[in-house]
Design a protein around this motif. Structure first.
Motif, PDB file in Angstrom:
ATOM      1  N   ALA A 325      76.649  -3.677   3.262  1.00 40.80           N
ATOM      2  CA  ALA A 325      76.116  -3.926   4.605  1.00 40.80           C
ATOM      3  C   ALA A 325      77.184  -4.558   5.500  1.00 40.80           C
ATOM      4  O   ALA A 325      77.300  -4.215   6.692  1.00 40.80           O
ATOM      5  CB  ALA A 325      74.896  -4.837   4.512  1.00 40.80           C
ATOM      6  N   LEU A 326      77.987  -5.462   4.929  1.00 40.52           N
ATOM      7  CA  LEU A 326      79.055  -6.098   5.709  1.00 40.52           C
ATOM      8  C   LEU A 326      80.146  -5.100   6.073  1.00 40.52           C
ATOM      9  O   LEU A 326      80.671  -5.109   7.193  1.00 40.52           O
ATOM     10  CB  LEU A 326      79.648  -7.275   4.931  1.00 40.52           C
ATOM     11  CG  LEU A 326      78.712  -8.472   4.755  1.00 40.52           C
ATOM     12  CD1 LEU A 326      79.320  -9.487   3.809  1.00 40.52           C
ATOM     13  CD2 LEU A 326      78.381  -9.114   6.099  1.00 40.52           C
ATOM     14  N   VAL A 327      80.472  -4.214   5.144  1.00 42.91           N
ATOM     15  CA  VAL A 327      81.479  -3.178   5.428  1.00 42.91           C
ATOM     16  C   VAL A 327      81.012  -2.300   6.584  1.00 42.91           C
ATOM     17  O   VAL A 327      81.800  -1.947   7.467  1.00 42.91           O
ATOM     18  CB  VAL A 327      81.773  -2.344   4.165  1.00 42.91           C
ATOM     19  CG1 VAL A 327      82.549  -1.070   4.504  1.00 42.91           C
ATOM     20  CG2 VAL A 327      82.559  -3.176   3.155  1.00 42.91           C
ATOM     21  N   ASP A 328      79.724  -1.976   6.597  1.00 40.63           N
ATOM     22  CA  ASP A 328      79.207  -1.143   7.691  1.00 40.63           C
ATOM     23  C   ASP A 328      79.293  -1.845   9.041  1.00 40.63           C
ATOM     24  O   ASP A 328      79.435  -1.186  10.093  1.00 40.63           O
ATOM     25  CB  ASP A 328      77.767  -0.707   7.384  1.00 40.63           C
ATOM     26  CG  ASP A 328      77.714   0.348   6.306  1.00 40.63           C
ATOM     27  OD1 ASP A 328      78.754   0.994   6.051  1.00 40.63           O
ATOM     28  OD2 ASP A 328      76.636   0.541   5.692  1.00 40.63           O
ATOM     29  N   GLU A 329      79.228  -3.173   9.045  1.00 39.26           N
ATOM     30  CA  GLU A 329      79.395  -3.924  10.294  1.00 39.26           C
ATOM     31  C   GLU A 329      80.863  -4.049  10.709  1.00 39.26           C
ATOM     32  O   GLU A 329      81.202  -3.994  11.891  1.00 39.26           O
ATOM     33  CB  GLU A 329      78.832  -5.351  10.136  1.00 39.26           C
ATOM     34  CG  GLU A 329      77.318  -5.428  10.058  1.00 39.26           C
ATOM     35  CD  GLU A 329      76.641  -4.924  11.317  1.00 39.26           C
ATOM     36  OE1 GLU A 329      77.180  -5.113  12.421  1.00 39.26           O
ATOM     37  OE2 GLU A 329      75.548  -4.313  11.192  1.00 39.26           O
ATOM     38  N   LEU A 330      81.743  -4.215   9.725  1.00 39.66           N
ATOM     39  CA  LEU A 330      83.119  -4.603  10.008  1.00 39.66           C
ATOM     40  C   LEU A 330      84.122  -3.438  10.002  1.00 39.66           C
ATOM     41  O   LEU A 330      85.155  -3.492  10.646  1.00 39.66           O
ATOM     42  CB  LEU A 330      83.585  -5.639   8.985  1.00 39.66           C
ATOM     43  CG  LEU A 330      82.832  -6.981   9.008  1.00 39.66           C
ATOM     44  CD1 LEU A 330      83.084  -7.755   7.738  1.00 39.66           C
ATOM     45  CD2 LEU A 330      83.246  -7.789  10.233  1.00 39.66           C
ATOM     46  N   ILE A 331      83.806  -2.396   9.222  1.00 40.78           N
ATOM     47  CA  ILE A 331      84.742  -1.271   9.084  1.00 40.78           C
ATOM     48  C   ILE A 331      84.068  -0.040   9.670  1.00 40.78           C
ATOM     49  O   ILE A 331      83.316   0.659   9.003  1.00 40.78           O
ATOM     50  CB  ILE A 331      85.126  -1.009   7.603  1.00 40.78           C
ATOM     51  CG1 ILE A 331      85.588  -2.307   6.911  1.00 40.78           C
ATOM     52  CG2 ILE A 331      86.155   0.096   7.491  1.00 40.78           C
ATOM     53  CD1 ILE A 331      86.904  -2.860   7.426  1.00 40.78           C
ATOM     54  N   ARG A 332      84.303   0.181  10.956  1.00 41.39           N
ATOM     55  CA  ARG A 332      83.614   1.293  11.620  1.00 41.39           C
ATOM     56  C   ARG A 332      84.622   2.286  12.148  1.00 41.39           C
ATOM     57  O   ARG A 332      85.752   1.926  12.434  1.00 41.39           O
ATOM     58  CB  ARG A 332      82.761   0.759  12.780  1.00 41.39           C
ATOM     59  CG  ARG A 332      81.600  -0.094  12.292  1.00 41.39           C
ATOM     60  CD  ARG A 332      80.792  -0.605  13.456  1.00 41.39           C
ATOM     61  NE  ARG A 332      79.481  -1.106  13.018  1.00 41.39           N
ATOM     62  CZ  ARG A 332      78.575  -1.530  13.862  1.00 41.39           C
ATOM     63  NH1 ARG A 332      78.779  -1.516  15.163  1.00 41.39           N
ATOM     64  NH2 ARG A 332      77.412  -1.972  13.412  1.00 41.39           N
TER      65      ARG A 332
END
Length: 332
Positions: A325-332
């Motif tokens: 979930a954090l990757v989806d927020e931070l790595i777009r």
């Protein structure tokens, strides 16, 4: 913090609040370009819901410990005390015929042919552990293919002990934990009676004989750490404080192609949302699990430690749910 970092931190915090239930605890640290934008605890680390995790709460790292062992091997190689192409028989001449072609490199990349059978669990001494693994049946011939096995890293710990003349747990403490400034972290034999709030609760009680010196938790697992210490360790690695210049690249170079990404030495490399990711993950069946995810092209570091156990309909660990979930927020 810059306004952009504030916005990202707020988004990530909201996501974590929504995802973490009160049934487990999660400690999370996020840094971008070497600035920590979020370090916080969510949920509770105990069933009575008294303690929220902090950046000092200890979680067992499980297989993240393997990345520490790979660093120990690289340190000894830099000193000329071993080479990754060395056969294990250099250190353990009595290995049986089927294992005489196994090298240090095979163990680092899980290509020794050993299977995940936990042969060294419960063994108190190095000779007992090596003998137990030596008598385990190979899954494939050495060098043929990737098979993840704790036994590879228990053998590497045995090599470190043999070459350095120091018990592995003492070696990793003196040459990696302390020089990296990991002042709260502990090795398996340090923690005879894990108790909250210092250590996050386990999802089940372990038998007393599991504690103490136990080769099932040496080299392949066993280390306890917290988000602040893992952040210090990551920087000590990347800034070459605990490794000679250039050695980290050898640990982070893809070696063995996998169905997704590659195995490096004690780390995995993959592509995530179109960018390179270098990561190490662990999961114990008594609840503790964690992940360190580094995105070098974006200079984003995500550290998640939880005592969730397997949760939800897909039996997924907390570090995976929260990390993704954090990757989806931070790595777009």
């Amino acid at each position: 913090l810059s306004t952009q970092h504030d916005v990202l931190a707020h988004r990530c915090d909201s996501v974590l609040h929504a995802l973490v239930s009160d049934d487990y605890g999660a400690a999370v640290l996020i840094s971008i370009h070497d600035t920590v934008i979020l370090t916080k605890g969510y949920g509770y680390i105990d069933s009575k819901r008294l303690h929220v995790p902090t950046d000092k709460t200890l979680f067992n790292l499980a297989s993240i410990s393997k990345s520490f062992t790979a660093v120990c091997i690289a340190q000894l190689e830099a000193k000329g005390l071993l080479h990754r192409s060395d056969l294990l028989t250099t250190f353990f001449p009595d290995l049986p015929a089927d294992k005489r072609s196994i090298t240090i490199e095979h163990c680092l990349t899980h290509t020794s042919g050993l299977a995940q059978r936990y042969a060294a669990d419960g063994m108190r001494t190095l000779p007992e552990a090596v003998s137990a693994i030596a008598h385990d049946t190979l899954h494939t011939i050495p060098g043929a293919e990737f098979h993840y096995s704790n036994e590879n890293y228990e053998l590497l710990a045995a090599v470190v002990e043999k070459v350095s003349g120091t018990p592995f747990e003492a070696y990793v403490r003196a040459h990696e934990l302390l020089p990296a400034g990991m002042l709260h972290s502990k090795v398996w034999s340090d923690v005879a009676h894990p108790a909250t709030p210092e250590v996050a609760a386990f999802t089940r009680t372990l038998e007393p004989e599991v504690f103490g010196t136990n080769w099932g938790y040496i080299g392949s697992g066993g280390l306890y750490s917290c988000t602040s210490d893992l952040y210090a360790w990551f920087h000590a690695l990347r800034d070459e404080a605990i490794l000679s210049p250039g050695l980290l690249d050898t640990l982070w170079t893809p070696r063995v192609p996998l169905s997704v990404g590659s195995m490096a030495r004690g780390w995995f490399i993959s592509e995530t949302n179109g960018t390179k990711e270098i990561w190490t993950r662990g999961n114990e069946d008594w609840g503790h699990n964690g992940v360190v995810r580094w995105f070098p092209e974006r200079s984003v570091l995500i550290i998640v430690l939880t005592n969730s156990g397997e949760i939800g309909d897909k039996n997924t660990t907390g570090n995976r749910i929260l990390g993704d979930a954090l990757v989806d927020e931070l790595i777009r």
